[in-house]
Design a protein around this motif. Structure first.
Motif, PDB file in Angstrom:
ATOM      1  N   PRO A 154       0.820  -1.210   0.000  1.00 37.15           N
ATOM      2  CA  PRO A 154       0.000   0.000   0.000  1.00 37.15           C
ATOM      3  C   PRO A 154       0.856   1.263   0.000  1.00 37.15           C
ATOM      4  O   PRO A 154       2.037   1.245   0.376  1.00 37.15           O
ATOM      5  N   ALA A 155       0.257   2.359  -0.414  1.00 41.95           N
ATOM      6  CA  ALA A 155       0.949   3.643  -0.386  1.00 41.95           C
ATOM      7  C   ALA A 155       1.281   4.020   1.055  1.00 41.95           C
ATOM      8  O   ALA A 155       0.532   3.707   1.989  1.00 41.95           O
ATOM      9  N   MET A 203       9.987  -9.002   2.772  1.00 40.25           N
ATOM     10  CA  MET A 203      10.418 -10.396   2.947  1.00 40.25           C
ATOM     11  C   MET A 203       9.229 -11.177   3.486  1.00 40.25           C
ATOM     12  O   MET A 203       8.557 -10.741   4.427  1.00 40.25           O
ATOM     13  N   ALA A 204       8.976 -12.352   2.862  1.00 39.29           N
ATOM     14  CA  ALA A 204       7.822 -13.172   3.235  1.00 39.29           C
ATOM     15  C   ALA A 204       8.270 -14.506   3.811  1.00 39.29           C
ATOM     16  O   ALA A 204       9.250 -15.104   3.351  1.00 39.29           O
ATOM     17  N   GLN A 205       7.516 -14.969   4.815  1.00 40.97           N
ATOM     18  CA  GLN A 205       7.764 -16.282   5.418  1.00 40.97           C
ATOM     19  C   GLN A 205       6.602 -16.601   6.338  1.00 40.97           C
ATOM     20  O   GLN A 205       6.001 -15.714   6.940  1.00 40.97           O
ATOM     21  N   GLY A 206       6.271 -17.885   6.431  1.00 39.49           N
ATOM     22  CA  GLY A 206       5.223 -18.276   7.374  1.00 39.49           C
ATOM     23  C   GLY A 206       4.472 -19.510   6.928  1.00 39.49           C
ATOM     24  O   GLY A 206       4.734 -20.106   5.880  1.00 39.49           O
ATOM     25  N   ASN A 207       3.494 -19.903   7.761  1.00 41.22           N
ATOM     26  CA  ASN A 207       2.671 -21.084   7.500  1.00 41.22           C
ATOM     27  C   ASN A 207       1.471 -20.718   6.641  1.00 41.22           C
ATOM     28  O   ASN A 207       0.805 -19.705   6.870  1.00 41.22           O
ATOM     29  N   PRO A 214      -1.647 -14.656   6.220  1.00 43.60           N
ATOM     30  CA  PRO A 214      -2.010 -13.346   6.782  1.00 43.60           C
ATOM     31  C   PRO A 214      -0.814 -12.717   7.493  1.00 43.60           C
ATOM     32  O   PRO A 214      -0.155 -13.363   8.313  1.00 43.60           O
ATOM     33  N   GLU A 215      -0.535 -11.471   7.130  1.00 43.42           N
ATOM     34  CA  GLU A 215       0.606 -10.733   7.689  1.00 43.42           C
ATOM     35  C   GLU A 215       1.883 -11.550   7.540  1.00 43.42           C
ATOM     36  O   GLU A 215       2.722 -11.593   8.436  1.00 43.42           O
ATOM     37  N   GLY A 216       2.023 -12.190   6.386  1.00 40.71           N
ATOM     38  CA  GLY A 216       3.166 -13.073   6.177  1.00 40.71           C
ATOM     39  C   GLY A 216       4.406 -12.397   5.637  1.00 40.71           C
ATOM     40  O   GLY A 216       5.419 -13.061   5.440  1.00 40.71           O
ATOM     41  N   ALA A 217       4.349 -11.096   5.365  1.00 41.78           N
ATOM     42  CA  ALA A 217       5.514 -10.385   4.835  1.00 41.78           C
ATOM     43  C   ALA A 217       5.770  -9.136   5.661  1.00 41.78           C
ATOM     44  O   ALA A 217       4.843  -8.522   6.196  1.00 41.78           O
ATOM     45  N   ARG A 242       3.335  -5.036   8.302  1.00 45.21           N
ATOM     46  CA  ARG A 242       3.064  -6.384   7.813  1.00 45.21           C
ATOM     47  C   ARG A 242       2.124  -6.350   6.612  1.00 45.21           C
ATOM     48  O   ARG A 242       1.246  -5.490   6.504  1.00 45.21           O
ATOM     49  N   LEU A 243       2.304  -7.315   5.705  1.00 44.70           N
ATOM     50  CA  LEU A 243       1.480  -7.444   4.512  1.00 44.70           C
ATOM     51  C   LEU A 243       0.936  -8.863   4.415  1.00 44.70           C
ATOM     52  O   LEU A 243       1.600  -9.822   4.819  1.00 44.70           O
TER      53      LEU A 243
END
Length: 371
Positions: free
Chosen positions: A100-101, A142-146, A173-176, A108-109
């Motif tokens: 987002p802007a 950077m992304a990571q997660g289940n 959700p909120e993985g990055a 988090r994204l």
């Protein structure tokens, strides 16, 4: 410096008052009609590896093996040359997200993870740390997660399969985590530009007029059917306050042009309220031809040494439904059109033909859009 402080105080005083102004009928906020140029999300994409799958991975696809070699090399491990690890519990994926802007480092994204190989399901998998790049090939997150996968896929030894939804894609959700902010340049550009979502000259003029009336000057001007240029003093604080006031201005957008939307595949027809019909007469009929085949078995007479034969029997019937001619008076509205078409018993497919004929006859001055 004192002038700048006074202007800031004035904006802060006017902003809450602006939200209390009574809106005219059918008015809409400027923020619902478009966006400021440069204040927009940016797409991010990354290539990663999902591990921890229950035998539903890519198996021995080469680029999955290369991706896994890159992952383990971060920890000082090297896969022996010529060894195929048969990665049934891993899958190569593409990771996408919207930045987002005004996003700042540390925010988090949500990310979407989609299989790009032979993986049957990503359920139960974990995405290994994946850099997300923008259009300029720079890393912004950077992304990571289940993974949370809403689909389910099951296959049997005989080749039978059962699939619910799409098991080869999931979300985190909120993985990055944002690593870099995108410069919008809204605080340094000589002017602010507001772009309408739908091009309309009348709406652009009304937006510019509403801004000028609110601030009591001529700072806004319509550049074309989409863009409205707004003069603004440099500085993020003043511009944020001004943009907040502009977004809450309420105007009456121009009426939509007369338009008929036709989906030829589904038979869906949508007519907006601006469509008018000039004087015209419409007759609609339906001709049905039925052919019924009733073959009959003919047995030979006893001791005649004849053979059994099949005698063909065809019955052809023609049914023509006669519908009355409907007369459209000048200036017929949407309600009149619907009532008349229903009176002659036209189906959605027939209605498409009637509207096309009215358009060709010059009786319907509207844009006909066929999907």
């Amino acid at each position: 410096m004192e002038t700048r402080t006074a202007m800031t105080r004035l904006f802060r005083f006017l902003l809450p008052l602006l939200a209390l102004i009574a809106a005219p009928a059918h008015a809409e906020r400027v923020k619902d009609l478009g966006t400021f140029q440069g204040v927009r999300p940016n797409q991010l994409t990354g290539y990663g590896i999902v591990v921890g799958l229950a035998g539903t991975g890519d198996d021995s696809i080469e680029y999955t093996v290369q991706g896994m070699k890159g992952v383990v090399s971060r920890f000082g491990l090297t896969l022996p040359a010529g060894v195929n690890p048969a990665l049934k519990n891993a899958a190569a994926v593409l990771v996408t997200a919207d930045l987002p802007a005004f996003s700042k480092p540390g925010q988090r994204l949500d990310v979407t993870v989609s299989a790009m190989g032979k993986a049957k399901s990503l359920r139960g998998g974990t995405l290994i740390m994946t850099p997300l790049r923008g259009a300029d090939n720079e890393i912004y997150a950077m992304a990571q997660g289940n993974l949370a996968v809403g689909g389910l896929g099951v296959s049997g030894a005989d080749g039978s399969q059962v699939s619910v939804n799409i098991p080869s894609a999931g979300r985190i959700p909120e993985g990055a985590t944002v690593e870099r902010a995108v410069a919008t340049g809204f605080d340094t550009a000589p002017t602010l530009t507001f772009n309408l979502s739908e091009a309309d000259l009348t709406t652009a003029l009304r937006v510019a007029d509403g801004i000028n009336k609110t601030f009591g000057d001529r700072r806004a001007r319509a550049m074309d059917a989409v863009s409205v240029a707004i003069d603004a003093t440099p500085g993020a604080e003043e511009r944020i306050l001004m943009m907040g006031m502009i977004e809450n201005i309420e105007i009456t957008p121009a009426d939509a042009p007369a338009r008929v939307i036709v989906n030829a595949r589904t038979g869906t027809v949508v007519i907006n309220g601006a469509v008018k019909i000039h004087p015209a007469a419409v007759a609609h009929g339906k001709l049905t031809v039925s052919v019924n085949e009733s073959p009959r078995v003919v047995q030979p007479a006893p001791f005649s040494q004849g053979q059994t034969a099949v005698e063909q029997s065809s019955n052809i019937s023609i049914d023509e439904q006669k519908k009355p001619m409907v007369n459209f008076k000048g200036g017929a509205s949407l309600a009149d059109i619907v009532k008349a078409v229903n009176a002659i018993g036209a189906s959605p497919a027939d209605m498409v033909a009637i509207l096309e004929a009215l358009k060709q006859a010059g009786a319907m001055k509207a844009e006909l859009v066929v999907l």
